[in-house]
Scaffold this motif. Structure first.
Motif, PDB file in Angstrom:
ATOM      1  N   ARG A  63       0.840  -1.207   0.000  1.00 43.22           N
ATOM      2  CA  ARG A  63       0.000   0.000   0.000  1.00 43.22           C
ATOM      3  C   ARG A  63       0.873   1.255   0.000  1.00 43.22           C
ATOM      4  NH1 ARG A  63      -3.034  -2.980   3.413  1.00 43.22           N
ATOM      5  NH2 ARG A  63      -2.222  -1.987   5.287  1.00 43.22           N
ATOM      6  N   ARG A  64       1.921   1.229   0.819  1.00 40.90           N
ATOM      7  CA  ARG A  64       2.836   2.374   0.873  1.00 40.90           C
ATOM      8  C   ARG A  64       3.510   2.591  -0.480  1.00 40.90           C
ATOM      9  NH1 ARG A  64       8.109   3.637   2.241  1.00 40.90           N
ATOM     10  NH2 ARG A  64       8.756   1.496   2.565  1.00 40.90           N
ATOM     11  N   TYR A  65       3.928   1.514  -1.144  1.00 43.82           N
ATOM     12  CA  TYR A  65       4.548   1.607  -2.463  1.00 43.82           C
ATOM     13  C   TYR A  65       3.580   2.242  -3.460  1.00 43.82           C
ATOM     14  CZ  TYR A  65       6.827   0.284  -6.815  1.00 43.82           C
ATOM     15  OH  TYR A  65       7.424   0.327  -8.058  1.00 43.82           O
ATOM     16  N   VAL A  66       2.338   1.776  -3.454  1.00 43.12           N
ATOM     17  CA  VAL A  66       1.328   2.309  -4.383  1.00 43.12           C
ATOM     18  C   VAL A  66       1.129   3.800  -4.125  1.00 43.12           C
ATOM     19  CG1 VAL A  66      -1.132   2.242  -5.000  1.00 43.12           C
ATOM     20  CG2 VAL A  66       0.185   0.117  -4.831  1.00 43.12           C
ATOM     21  N   GLU A  67       1.002   4.182  -2.871  1.00 41.96           N
ATOM     22  CA  GLU A  67       0.829   5.604  -2.544  1.00 41.96           C
ATOM     23  C   GLU A  67       2.023   6.428  -3.019  1.00 41.96           C
ATOM     24  OE1 GLU A  67       0.310   5.626   1.688  1.00 41.96           O
ATOM     25  OE2 GLU A  67      -1.706   4.751   1.572  1.00 41.96           O
ATOM     26  N   GLN A  68       3.215   5.885  -2.853  1.00 44.79           N
ATOM     27  CA  GLN A  68       4.431   6.626  -3.177  1.00 44.79           C
ATOM     28  C   GLN A  68       4.723   6.669  -4.679  1.00 44.79           C
ATOM     29  OE1 GLN A  68       7.898   5.098  -1.151  1.00 44.79           O
ATOM     30  NE2 GLN A  68       8.912   7.067  -1.256  1.00 44.79           N
ATOM     31  N   TRP A  69       4.462   5.573  -5.392  1.00 45.45           N
ATOM     32  CA  TRP A  69       4.928   5.491  -6.775  1.00 45.45           C
ATOM     33  C   TRP A  69       3.853   5.352  -7.837  1.00 45.45           C
ATOM     34  CZ3 TRP A  69       9.321   7.523  -6.671  1.00 45.45           C
ATOM     35  CH2 TRP A  69      10.164   7.329  -5.592  1.00 45.45           C
ATOM     36  N   ILE A  70       2.618   4.989  -7.469  1.00 44.01           N
ATOM     37  CA  ILE A  70       1.607   4.741  -8.491  1.00 44.01           C
ATOM     38  C   ILE A  70       0.470   5.745  -8.436  1.00 44.01           C
ATOM     39  CG2 ILE A  70      -0.069   3.052  -9.340  1.00 44.01           C
ATOM     40  CD1 ILE A  70       1.940   0.873  -8.527  1.00 44.01           C
ATOM     41  N   ASP A  71       0.047   6.144  -7.249  1.00 41.60           N
ATOM     42  CA  ASP A  71      -1.052   7.107  -7.136  1.00 41.60           C
ATOM     43  C   ASP A  71      -0.678   8.438  -7.775  1.00 41.60           C
ATOM     44  OD1 ASP A  71      -2.578   5.261  -5.809  1.00 41.60           O
ATOM     45  OD2 ASP A  71      -2.331   6.149  -3.819  1.00 41.60           O
ATOM     46  N   GLY A  72      -1.686   9.132  -8.270  1.00 39.54           N
ATOM     47  CA  GLY A  72      -1.462  10.450  -8.860  1.00 39.54           C
ATOM     48  C   GLY A  72      -1.434  10.408 -10.369  1.00 39.54           C
ATOM     49  N   SER A 115       6.529   1.190 -12.537  1.00 38.92           N
ATOM     50  CA  SER A 115       6.059   1.014 -11.159  1.00 38.92           C
ATOM     51  C   SER A 115       4.942  -0.014 -11.056  1.00 38.92           C
ATOM     52  CB  SER A 115       5.581   2.347 -10.584  1.00 38.92           C
ATOM     53  OG  SER A 115       6.636   3.277 -10.560  1.00 38.92           O
ATOM     54  N   GLU A 116       4.011  -0.005 -11.999  1.00 37.36           N
ATOM     55  CA  GLU A 116       2.899  -0.960 -11.936  1.00 37.36           C
ATOM     56  C   GLU A 116       3.377  -2.386 -12.203  1.00 37.36           C
ATOM     57  OE1 GLU A 116      -0.922   0.089 -13.344  1.00 37.36           O
ATOM     58  OE2 GLU A 116      -0.528   2.235 -13.139  1.00 37.36           O
ATOM     59  N   GLN A 117       4.321  -2.549 -13.127  1.00 38.53           N
ATOM     60  CA  GLN A 117       4.875  -3.882 -13.362  1.00 38.53           C
ATOM     61  C   GLN A 117       5.647  -4.344 -12.124  1.00 38.53           C
ATOM     62  OE1 GLN A 117       5.086  -1.365 -15.506  1.00 38.53           O
ATOM     63  NE2 GLN A 117       4.630  -2.075 -17.571  1.00 38.53           N
ATOM     64  N   ARG A 118       6.387  -3.423 -11.490  1.00 37.61           N
ATOM     65  CA  ARG A 118       7.151  -3.771 -10.295  1.00 37.61           C
ATOM     66  C   ARG A 118       6.248  -4.242  -9.159  1.00 37.61           C
ATOM     67  NH1 ARG A 118      10.133   1.092 -10.466  1.00 37.61           N
ATOM     68  NH2 ARG A 118      11.727   0.684 -11.979  1.00 37.61           N
ATOM     69  N   ILE A 119       5.151  -3.521  -8.915  1.00 39.29           N
ATOM     70  CA  ILE A 119       4.270  -3.922  -7.816  1.00 39.29           C
ATOM     71  C   ILE A 119       3.586  -5.250  -8.149  1.00 39.29           C
ATOM     72  CG2 ILE A 119       2.208  -2.627  -8.512  1.00 39.29           C
ATOM     73  CD1 ILE A 119       3.399  -3.089  -4.889  1.00 39.29           C
ATOM     74  N   GLY A 120       3.274  -5.482  -9.412  1.00 38.42           N
ATOM     75  CA  GLY A 120       2.703  -6.769  -9.799  1.00 38.42           C
ATOM     76  C   GLY A 120       3.685  -7.903  -9.566  1.00 38.42           C
ATOM     77  N   GLU A 121       4.935  -7.699  -9.948  1.00 39.99           N
ATOM     78  CA  GLU A 121       5.973  -8.706  -9.738  1.00 39.99           C
ATOM     79  C   GLU A 121       6.212  -8.919  -8.244  1.00 39.99           C
ATOM     80  OE1 GLU A 121       9.152 -11.359  -9.808  1.00 39.99           O
ATOM     81  OE2 GLU A 121       7.457 -11.000 -11.127  1.00 39.99           O
TER      82      GLU A 121
END
Length: 161
Positions: A63-72, A115-121
């Motif tokens: 969740r923290r990763y998504v907030e930091q790198w994907i949201d926005g 970032s989205e590929q990274r969080i999926g992996e």
């Protein structure tokens, strides 16, 4: 084999860079395999509530990763990527000049945001770890599975990654 220092002193060719990448990857694989073998006896003893705590930690970090790198929007995401890379480079080299920061900005803007590929992996890998820990296996089985997972990170990855 020619040492890294000798290669660097002669000037790096594409083959030298490929050699360095391969050498680093091979070293990583050896270290990862050793870490997996060393961790297996402890991981085999984890109780269900400890595995649940690890799962919760993975979830909160994701969740923290998504907030930091994907949201926005795309612009704010690019700005965060630029700032992160500048910070990392400055940590290694000291302050960057304005011109150097412009080069970093161009570099970030000319490369795809993964970032989205990274969080999926990352989620896929975490799910594999959790499944291994939840399965009641023997030490040799767990150790072998962890060695594969840690030392062959590309196995199981999507083609996009």
């Amino acid at each position: 084999m020619t040492s890294a220092r000798e290669r660097f002193e002669k000037g790096l060719s594409r083959a030298d860079v490929e050699w360095a990448i391969l050498t680093i990857r091979n070293h990583f694989r050896l270290l990862a395999a050793r870490a997996a073998r060393d961790a297996a006896p402890v991981l085999l003893t984890l109780r269900p509530e400890q595995i649940a705590a690890l799962e919760k930690k993975f979830s909160s970090e994701n969740r923290r990763y998504v907030e930091q790198w994907i949201d926005g929007d795309d612009k704010s995401r690019a700005r965060r990527r630029i700032d992160r890379l500048v910070d990392q480079l400055e940590e290694w080299t000291g302050n960057l000049s304005g011109a150097q920061k412009v080069l970093v900005e161009r570099f970030v803007n000319s490369n795809a945001d993964e970032s989205e590929q990274r969080i999926g992996e990352r989620r896929r890998w975490q799910a594999e770890v959790l499944a291994l820990l939840k399965r009641q296996s023997t030490l040799p089985e767990l150790s072998a599975s962890l060695v594969r997972l840690f030392s062959e990170p590309e196995s199981g990855r999507s083609r996009e990654y």
